[in-house]
Design a protein around this motif. Structure first.
Motif, PDB file in Angstrom:
ATOM      1  N   LEU A   1      11.485  -5.757 -14.780  1.00 54.83           N
ATOM      2  CA  LEU A   1      11.133  -6.323 -16.077  1.00 54.83           C
ATOM      3  C   LEU A   1      10.394  -5.338 -16.972  1.00 54.83           C
ATOM      4  O   LEU A   1      10.262  -5.567 -18.171  1.00 54.83           O
ATOM      5  N   ARG A   2       9.910  -4.263 -16.392  1.00 59.74           N
ATOM      6  CA  ARG A   2       9.156  -3.256 -17.160  1.00 59.74           C
ATOM      7  C   ARG A   2      10.077  -2.084 -17.473  1.00 59.74           C
ATOM      8  O   ARG A   2      10.480  -1.341 -16.574  1.00 59.74           O
ATOM      9  N   LYS A   3      10.411  -1.927 -18.723  1.00 57.20           N
ATOM     10  CA  LYS A   3      11.389  -0.903 -19.111  1.00 57.20           C
ATOM     11  C   LYS A   3      10.763   0.463 -19.345  1.00 57.20           C
ATOM     12  O   LYS A   3      11.459   1.478 -19.285  1.00 57.20           O
ATOM     13  N   LYS A   4       9.461   0.489 -19.612  1.00 55.00           N
ATOM     14  CA  LYS A   4       8.799   1.775 -19.802  1.00 55.00           C
ATOM     15  C   LYS A   4       8.641   2.475 -18.454  1.00 55.00           C
ATOM     16  O   LYS A   4       8.094   1.898 -17.512  1.00 55.00           O
ATOM     17  N   PRO A   5       9.122   3.714 -18.299  1.00 57.98           N
ATOM     18  CA  PRO A   5       8.952   4.435 -17.032  1.00 57.98           C
ATOM     19  C   PRO A   5       7.478   4.504 -16.641  1.00 57.98           C
ATOM     20  O   PRO A   5       6.627   4.903 -17.439  1.00 57.98           O
ATOM     21  N   THR A   6       7.190   4.088 -15.419  1.00 56.15           N
ATOM     22  CA  THR A   6       5.814   3.917 -14.959  1.00 56.15           C
ATOM     23  C   THR A   6       5.660   4.462 -13.547  1.00 56.15           C
ATOM     24  O   THR A   6       6.583   4.367 -12.735  1.00 56.15           O
ATOM     25  N   ILE A   7       4.488   5.025 -13.262  1.00 54.57           N
ATOM     26  CA  ILE A   7       4.164   5.421 -11.893  1.00 54.57           C
ATOM     27  C   ILE A   7       3.483   4.229 -11.224  1.00 54.57           C
ATOM     28  O   ILE A   7       2.406   3.805 -11.645  1.00 54.57           O
ATOM     29  N   TYR A   8       4.126   3.682 -10.207  1.00 56.97           N
ATOM     30  CA  TYR A   8       3.622   2.500  -9.509  1.00 56.97           C
ATOM     31  C   TYR A   8       3.017   2.876  -8.155  1.00 56.97           C
ATOM     32  O   TYR A   8       3.646   3.570  -7.362  1.00 56.97           O
ATOM     33  N   PHE A   9       1.823   2.361  -7.887  1.00 54.84           N
ATOM     34  CA  PHE A   9       1.259   2.378  -6.543  1.00 54.84           C
ATOM     35  C   PHE A   9       1.727   1.086  -5.882  1.00 54.84           C
ATOM     36  O   PHE A   9       1.363  -0.006  -6.315  1.00 54.84           O
ATOM     37  N   VAL A  10       2.537   1.205  -4.848  1.00 55.14           N
ATOM     38  CA  VAL A  10       3.128   0.035  -4.193  1.00 55.14           C
ATOM     39  C   VAL A  10       2.155  -0.529  -3.154  1.00 55.14           C
ATOM     40  O   VAL A  10       1.752   0.166  -2.222  1.00 55.14           O
ATOM     41  N   ASN A  11       1.794  -1.785  -3.341  1.00 53.65           N
ATOM     42  CA  ASN A  11       0.910  -2.495  -2.410  1.00 53.65           C
ATOM     43  C   ASN A  11      -0.479  -1.885  -2.301  1.00 53.65           C
ATOM     44  O   ASN A  11      -0.926  -1.480  -1.232  1.00 53.65           O
ATOM     45  N   SER A  12      -1.167  -1.857  -3.426  1.00 56.52           N
ATOM     46  CA  SER A  12      -2.569  -1.444  -3.403  1.00 56.52           C
ATOM     47  C   SER A  12      -3.437  -2.474  -2.694  1.00 56.52           C
ATOM     48  O   SER A  12      -4.557  -2.175  -2.277  1.00 56.52           O
ATOM     49  N   MET A  13      -2.917  -3.696  -2.531  1.00 55.61           N
ATOM     50  CA  MET A  13      -3.669  -4.786  -1.918  1.00 55.61           C
ATOM     51  C   MET A  13      -3.154  -5.142  -0.527  1.00 55.61           C
ATOM     52  O   MET A  13      -3.430  -6.225  -0.011  1.00 55.61           O
ATOM     53  N   SER A  14      -2.415  -4.225   0.081  1.00 56.48           N
ATOM     54  CA  SER A  14      -1.888  -4.475   1.425  1.00 56.48           C
ATOM     55  C   SER A  14      -1.309  -3.178   1.970  1.00 56.48           C
ATOM     56  O   SER A  14      -1.636  -2.093   1.486  1.00 56.48           O
ATOM     57  N   ASP A  15      -0.458  -3.303   2.965  1.00 54.79           N
ATOM     58  CA  ASP A  15       0.261  -2.165   3.538  1.00 54.79           C
ATOM     59  C   ASP A  15       1.695  -2.629   3.759  1.00 54.79           C
ATOM     60  O   ASP A  15       1.940  -3.564   4.537  1.00 54.79           O
TER      61      ASP A  15
ATOM     62  N   ALA B   1       0.064   2.074 -12.595  1.00 54.81           N
ATOM     63  CA  ALA B   1       0.086   0.616 -12.418  1.00 54.81           C
ATOM     64  C   ALA B   1       0.222   0.298 -10.942  1.00 54.81           C
ATOM     65  O   ALA B   1       0.655   1.135 -10.138  1.00 54.81           O
ATOM     66  N   THR B   2      -0.161  -0.920 -10.571  1.00 52.77           N
ATOM     67  CA  THR B   2      -0.002  -1.368  -9.193  1.00 52.77           C
ATOM     68  C   THR B   2       1.035  -2.482  -9.131  1.00 52.77           C
ATOM     69  O   THR B   2       1.179  -3.276 -10.056  1.00 52.77           O
ATOM     70  N   TRP B   3       1.739  -2.516  -8.016  1.00 53.58           N
ATOM     71  CA  TRP B   3       2.765  -3.543  -7.765  1.00 53.58           C
ATOM     72  C   TRP B   3       2.525  -4.066  -6.358  1.00 53.58           C
ATOM     73  O   TRP B   3       2.574  -3.306  -5.400  1.00 53.58           O
ATOM     74  N   ASN B   4       2.241  -5.373  -6.264  1.00 48.36           N
ATOM     75  CA  ASN B   4       1.817  -5.945  -4.989  1.00 48.36           C
ATOM     76  C   ASN B   4       2.726  -7.081  -4.527  1.00 48.36           C
ATOM     77  O   ASN B   4       2.371  -8.258  -4.638  1.00 48.36           O
TER      78      ASN B   4
ATOM     79  N   ALA C   1       3.275  -6.183 -13.980  1.00 53.75           N
ATOM     80  CA  ALA C   1       2.520  -5.145 -13.301  1.00 53.75           C
ATOM     81  C   ALA C   1       1.100  -5.074 -13.837  1.00 53.75           C
ATOM     82  O   ALA C   1       0.837  -5.376 -15.000  1.00 53.75           O
ATOM     83  N   THR C   2       0.179  -4.680 -12.985  1.00 54.61           N
ATOM     84  CA  THR C   2      -1.218  -4.550 -13.361  1.00 54.61           C
ATOM     85  C   THR C   2      -1.530  -3.091 -13.631  1.00 54.61           C
ATOM     86  O   THR C   2      -1.352  -2.243 -12.755  1.00 54.61           O
ATOM     87  N   ASN C   3      -1.973  -2.776 -14.859  1.00 57.33           N
ATOM     88  CA  ASN C   3      -2.376  -1.412 -15.150  1.00 57.33           C
ATOM     89  C   ASN C   3      -3.548  -1.050 -14.256  1.00 57.33           C
ATOM     90  O   ASN C   3      -4.434  -1.872 -13.999  1.00 57.33           O
ATOM     91  N   SER C   4      -3.567   0.177 -13.783  1.00 61.30           N
ATOM     92  CA  SER C   4      -4.515   0.562 -12.746  1.00 61.30           C
ATOM     93  C   SER C   4      -5.593   1.501 -13.260  1.00 61.30           C
ATOM     94  O   SER C   4      -5.344   2.340 -14.124  1.00 61.30           O
ATOM     95  N   ARG C   5      -6.793   1.357 -12.679  1.00 61.19           N
ATOM     96  CA  ARG C   5      -7.880   2.302 -12.935  1.00 61.19           C
ATOM     97  C   ARG C   5      -7.867   3.445 -11.925  1.00 61.19           C
ATOM     98  O   ARG C   5      -8.704   4.351 -12.006  1.00 61.19           O
ATOM     99  N   ILE C   6      -6.972   3.381 -10.968  1.00 58.81           N
ATOM    100  CA  ILE C   6      -6.849   4.454  -9.979  1.00 58.81           C
ATOM    101  C   ILE C   6      -6.327   5.698 -10.699  1.00 58.81           C
ATOM    102  O   ILE C   6      -5.274   5.661 -11.342  1.00 58.81           O
ATOM    103  N   GLU C   7      -7.051   6.793 -10.564  1.00 58.34           N
ATOM    104  CA  GLU C   7      -6.781   7.969 -11.383  1.00 58.34           C
ATOM    105  C   GLU C   7      -5.412   8.593 -11.149  1.00 58.34           C
ATOM    106  O   GLU C   7      -4.869   9.254 -12.046  1.00 58.34           O
TER     107      GLU C   7
END
Length: 246
Positions: A66-80, A12-15, A2-8
């Motif tokens: 694969l990421r065990k730390k609970p994370t808030i994911y933005f799904v498909n920041s690079m698409s829809d 993280a983002t998942w694409n 996952a890519t850590n995100s600068r979106i406030e």
């Protein structure tokens, strides 16, 4: 991974999908399109076609597992995720991953709220999956809210970014969270304070969490500056509320 995100408003983002096409005025200066071209020029895997072609990335489906730390994911920041060229079977695979990796929180944002509502018809969305739609103007954005409300989900949210005009009275019944932001980048259109203030006041009256993301390229005074200089305050206050369901 996952890519850590600068979106406030996310972590993280998942694409699992890359690439999109424009459907409404909010897409005019799409940040993802600019970023995809940059990644294409850098030779980044998955971006060989830039933003012009919708690409399914099966290898990305396991990332949240694969990421065990609970994370808030933005799904498909690079698409829809609900682009018409994304097969329903692939959307199902994305939801299966989200169901299995249920220690994370997932934020799905779409401009195709009608397809999302049809796909999720007669389904109860798990509490750790948030569903949202973009509301940039009255003509294209506001009608999406009724499609979003058709979905049985604990957390429904709106993204009014870029906010392009006064949205007028909003029916926020069943909505948990609203994000507002101005546009950044080349050719950015300014956002008037009264437009953002109207949404904030309606959220306050309705008991809906409000998140002011940014002014963008133009500040509260309408003057073009860097995004950092313009800041994130609305009427002298930072608004970073998150849904109470988090």
């Amino acid at each position: 991974m996952a890519t850590n995100s600068r979106i406030e408003w996310t972590e993280a983002t998942w694409n699992p999908v890359v690439g999109c096409t424009k459907v409404s005025p909010g897409c005019k200066h799409c940040y993802a399109e600019v970023m995809a071209r940059r990644l294409q020029a850098m030779g980044t895997p998955g971006y060989e076609h830039g933003f012009k072609k919708v690409v399914l990335r099966n290898e990305k489906l396991i990332e949240p597992l694969l990421r065990k730390k609970p994370t808030i994911y933005f799904v498909n920041s690079m698409s829809d995720l609900f682009h018409p060229k994304v097969p329903s079977a692939f959307v199902e695979s994305v939801f299966e991953t989200m169901q299995e990796a249920n220690w994370h929180t997932y934020q799905i944002l779409t401009k195709r709220a009608d397809r999302m509502a049809d796909f999720l018809r007669d389904k109860q969305v798990a509490d750790h999956i948030w569903v949202g739609t973009s509301v940039e103007n009255k003509k294209h954005g506001v009608p999406r809210i009724n499609h979003l409300r058709r979905i049985e989900a604990k957390t429904r949210f709106l993204s009014a970014e870029p906010l392009l005009e006064d949205l007028g009275p909003l029916d926020l019944d069943g909505i948990s969270w609203v994000i507002v932001g101005g546009e950044s980048g080349h050719g950015a259109r300014p956002m008037r304070p009264s437009w953002a203030r109207s949404v904030q006041q309606q959220c306050c009256a309705a008991g809906v969490s409000f998140f002011f993301k940014q002014w963008g390229a133009h500040g509260e005074d309408g003057v073009r500056r860097s995004k950092k200089e313009n800041g994130r305050e609305l009427d002298g206050r930072s608004w970073s509320q998150m849904p109470s369901t988090l």
